[in-house]
Design an enzyme around this catalytic site. Structure first.
Site, PDB file in Angstrom:
ATOM      1  N   SER A 234     -20.169  -3.549 -28.872  1.00 19.18           N
ATOM      2  CA  SER A 234     -21.155  -4.129 -27.969  1.00 19.18           C
ATOM      3  C   SER A 234     -21.042  -5.664 -27.985  1.00 19.18           C
ATOM      4  O   SER A 234     -19.945  -6.193 -27.773  1.00 19.18           O
ATOM      5  CB  SER A 234     -22.548  -3.643 -28.369  1.00 19.18           C
ATOM      6  OG  SER A 234     -23.501  -3.955 -27.385  1.00 19.18           O
ATOM      7  N   ASP A 459     -20.248   3.591 -19.578  1.00 21.95           N
ATOM      8  CA  ASP A 459     -21.124   2.846 -20.475  1.00 21.95           C
ATOM      9  C   ASP A 459     -22.121   2.024 -19.659  1.00 21.95           C
ATOM     10  O   ASP A 459     -21.742   1.333 -18.714  1.00 21.95           O
ATOM     11  CB  ASP A 459     -20.264   1.927 -21.355  1.00 21.95           C
ATOM     12  CG  ASP A 459     -21.025   1.289 -22.488  1.00 21.95           C
ATOM     13  OD1 ASP A 459     -22.243   1.052 -22.358  1.00 21.95           O
ATOM     14  OD2 ASP A 459     -20.411   1.018 -23.525  1.00 21.95           O
ATOM     15  N   HIS A 488     -22.510   4.535 -25.687  1.00 20.18           N
ATOM     16  CA  HIS A 488     -22.234   3.160 -26.108  1.00 20.18           C
ATOM     17  C   HIS A 488     -21.802   3.175 -27.569  1.00 20.18           C
ATOM     18  O   HIS A 488     -22.545   3.622 -28.438  1.00 20.18           O
ATOM     19  CB  HIS A 488     -23.501   2.332 -25.925  1.00 20.18           C
ATOM     20  CG  HIS A 488     -23.318   0.860 -26.096  1.00 20.18           C
ATOM     21  ND1 HIS A 488     -22.452   0.131 -25.326  1.00 20.18           N
ATOM     22  CD2 HIS A 488     -23.914  -0.026 -26.944  1.00 20.18           C
ATOM     23  CE1 HIS A 488     -22.517  -1.142 -25.682  1.00 20.18           C
ATOM     24  NE2 HIS A 488     -23.396  -1.256 -26.664  1.00 20.18           N
TER      25      HIS A 488
END
Length: 533
Positions: A234, A459, A488
Site C-alpha cells: 500500500s 484493488d 488489498h
C-alpha cells in the site's frame, strides 16, 4: 494507502542495514528534485555513517508493546531535519526476529512497511515467531525487521486531537444535504489542521515520505547491512519507490505490493479521487458476492437488491443511530473493510445479516467505538494524525474550496459509497499550517536492481494503474497481476502462482523473463454456521 478511522465528525480515513564505514550518497539526479535535496542527501549520509558505527542495542521488547520473545526491540537515532544532521534528533523504534535458517542460508534483513501513512510495521517479525506458512521459506533467508516510521507509535508519535474525542460517535453523515452541512465539515477540517499544528507543530514540516525514506536508509546502516531488502504494501510501495529513487545503490531486493501511483501529479489529491471510483467498483464486487450467497446472508439475490439494502441501512442509521453510536459515518468505516480485504467479506456480511435478523449488538460492537480501549484509541488517533501529516507535507494541496466542492460533487454522482467521506478526511490539507513540499520524481537511477511489483486487478485502495505507472518508471521491473481479484495486499493471500514467485525472488533472486498474470486466489466462502442458518 490505508483508511482506518473517522476524522472528528468529518469523513473516514480508511483506513508498509548496512555496512560500517563509508556509504555512497543518494543519486544526484534524485536529490536535485527534492527541495533542499542536496543538503539532505549529505545529512542522510552523515546520519547513516553514525548509525553504522553505533549499531542497535537489541533487547527484549517492553511488555506493553505486545511483542513476545524471541523478538527483540531497539532504537535508531535520526535527525529531525536531514539538512541539519547535527540538529535535533528523534528515535525510530525497530524490532526483529532472527532468520530460521542456517548461517549459510541467511541473506540479511528484510525490512517491512505495511502502509498508511501511519501504519506500524512492528508486528512483521511475528510472521516468524507464529510460523506463518506463507513466509516459511523467506524466514529461513532473512531476519524479519519491522519499524515505526517517524511520528508513528513508538517513534516520536504525533497527535492532532484528544484520542477519546477522536473516536467518539456518532459522527455527522459525511454526505452533505446542504451548504450548511458542508460548512460544518469544513469547520471540522480546519479545526483538525489547527489541532495538528498546536499539538505536533514542531515535527510537521519533516513528516514527509522522503524523510521517512532517509530514515529507512539510516536503519539499514544501523542493522549493519550494505544493501537493503525491502517489502512495502500500500503506501509502503510509495515509500519503497521513493527509497529506490533516492538510494538506488543501497537496494538489494525490492518488493512492492498494491502500488500507489507515484506520478507527482497523483500525489495525493488526485490519488484520493481515483480511490473513490475504485472503491465504488470493489464494493459492488462484494455486493455481487453477497447476493450469490443469499442462502447464508439473506440480504438479496442480486447486487441491486443488496445495494438497496445498504441504502436502507444507511438511511435508518442516519434517522436514528444504531445503538446510539452507529450512524452513516461509522457504517462506511466498517463496510469499507469489505472493499479493502477479501478476509472481511464474510464477517461484514455476517454482521449485517445478524442486524437484519434483529440482532444489532454485533453491528454496534463492530462499527461503534470502544471508549474503554484507551490504548487502541491512542493508536488510532496517532495513525490518523500521521496519515494526514504525511499527505499534507508531501505536496501542495488545492486551497480553493470551489475546486474541492466541484470535484467531489462530480465524483459522488458515480461513486457515492465513500467520496465525501474521503474528501472530509483529506480536507485539513487545504488549510495546513506547516510547509508543503514537492513529491520526489520517482525514476530509475544507476544501481537500482530489478524490482518485483505485485498487484490485484481490482484493488480499490491503490488502483491497478499505479502498478503500471511504477512498472514504467522502474526499468527492468517485473509485474505480477492477480487477475479478477481485488484484495488489498496480495502477498498476504494464499495464491501459489504469486507466493512461489515471491519466494523465488526473495530467496533465489529469480524473476520471470516477462510479466506474469496469475489467476485469482480462492474466493471467500460463508462460514458453515451462517450457511446452515
Amino acid at each position: 494507502m490505508r483508511h482506518t478511522s473517522i476524522l472528528g465528525a468529518a469523513g473516514t480515513l480508511v483506513t508498509g542495514a548496512l555496512v560500517a564505514g563509508f556509504l555512497t550518497a543518494p543519486a544526484a539526479g534524485a536529490s536535485e528534485r527534492v527541495p533542499g535535496g542536496a543538503a539532505e542527501a549529505r545529512g542522510a549520509k552523515t546520519a547513516a555513517d553514525r548509525a553504522a558505527k553505533a549499531g542497535i542495542k537489541w533487547q527484549d521488547c517492553p511488555a506493553a508493546w505486545g511483542l513476545e520473545k524471541p523478538i527483540q526491540c531497539g532504537y535508531v537515532t535520526v535527525p529531525v531535519d536531514y539538512a541539519k544532521p547535527d540538529g535535533p534528533t528523534i528515535k525510530i523504534a525497530v524490532d526483529r526476529a532472527r532468520s530460521t535458517g542456517t548461517a549459510s542460508e541467511r541473506q540479511g534483513a528484510l525490512l517491512y512497511n505495511p502502509g498508511g501513512p501511519g501504519g506500524s510495521g512492528m508486528k512483521f517479525p511475528r510472521r516468524i515467531t507464529t510460523k506463518a506458512p506463507l513466509w516459511a521459506k523467506t524466514a529461513k533467508a532473512y531476519d524479519f525487521v519491522g519499524f515505526d516510521p517517524r511520528g508513528v507509535g513508538h517513534s516520536a508519535p504525533i497527535s492532532c486531537i484528544d484520542p477519546q474525542k477522536f473516536v467518539a460517535a456518532p459522527k455527522a453523515d459525511p454526505v452533505p444535504d446542504s451548504e450548511a452541512d458542508k460548512r460544518a465539515q469544513r469547520k471540522l477540517a480546519r479545526e483538525y489542521a489547527d489541532g495538528c499544528a498546536e499539538r505536533s507543530g514542531k515535527l510537521l514540516p519533516y513528516l514527509t515520505t522522503a524523510n521517512t525514506a532517509r530514515d529507512v536508509d539510516v536503519v539499514r546502516a544501523a542493522l549493519g547491512e550494505k544493501k537493503l531488502n525491502y517489502l512495502g504494501v500500500s503506501y509502503g510501495t510509495y515509500l519503497g519507490a521513493v527509497y529506490g529513487t533516492l538510494f538506488p545503490g543501497h537496494v538489494r531486493r525490492l518488493v512492492v505490493d498494491s502500488v500507489v501511483n507515484p506520478d507527482r501529479d497523483n500525489i495525493w489529491y488526485q490519488a484520493n479521487l481515483e480511490q473513490d471510483v475504485a472503491f465504488e467498483s470493489r464494493f459492488k464486487d462484494w455486493e455481487t458476492w453477497v447476493a450469490k450467497h443469499d442462502d447464508a446472508f439473506h440480504l438479496g439475490t442480486t447486487q441491486a437488491q443488496v445495494q438497496q439494502g445498504w441504502e436502507k441501512l444507511r438511511a435508518a442509521a442516519k434517522a436514528k443511530p444504531i445503538g446510539g453510536v452507529v450512524g452513516p459515518a461509522e457504517l462506511i468505516n466498517f463496510f469499507q473493510g469489505a472493499a479493502y480485504y477479501d478476509t472481511s467479506w464474510v464477517p461484514v456480511a455476517e454482521t449485517w445479516s445478524k442486524y437484519v435478523a434483529g440482532d444489532e449488538k454485533a453491528l454496534v460492537e463492530a462499527a461503534g467505538p470502544d471508549l474503554s480501549n484507551t490504548a487502541g484509541n491512542i493508536a488510532s488517533e496517532n495513525s490518523n494524525a500521521v496519515y494526514t501529516a504525511v499527505e499534507c507535507a508531501d505536496t501542495k494541496w488545492p486551497t480553493s474550496w470551489a475546486k474541492w466542492d466541484r470535484d467531489n460533487t462530480r465524483i459522488h454522482r458515480k461513486a457515492p459509497f465513500m467520496t465525501w467521506a474521503n474528501a472530509w478526511m483529506n480536507l485539513p490539507c487545504a488549510t495546513w499550517k506547516a510547509p508543503q513540499g514537492s513529491p520526489v520524481e520517482v525514476t530509475t537511477h544507476k544501481g537500482l536492481p530489478q524490482t518485483l511489483i505485485i498487484q490485484s486487478e481490482r484493488d480499490a485502495a491503490t488502483p491497478y494503474e499505479g502498478a503500471v505507472e511504477l512498472h514504467k518508471r522502474f526499468k527492468g521491473s517485473r509485474l505480477i497481476t492477480e487477475k479478477d481479484a481485488g484484495s488489498h495486499g496480495v502477498t498476504g493471500e494464499a495464491n501459489p502462482c504469486v507466493n512461489a514467485r515471491l519466494d523465488a525472488y526473495l530467496v533465489d533472486g529469480k524473476l520471470d523473463a516477462q510479466d506474469v498474470t496469475c489467476a485469482p486466489h480462492a474466493t471467500p466462502e460463508p462460514s458453515k454456521a451462517a450457511a446452515a442458518k
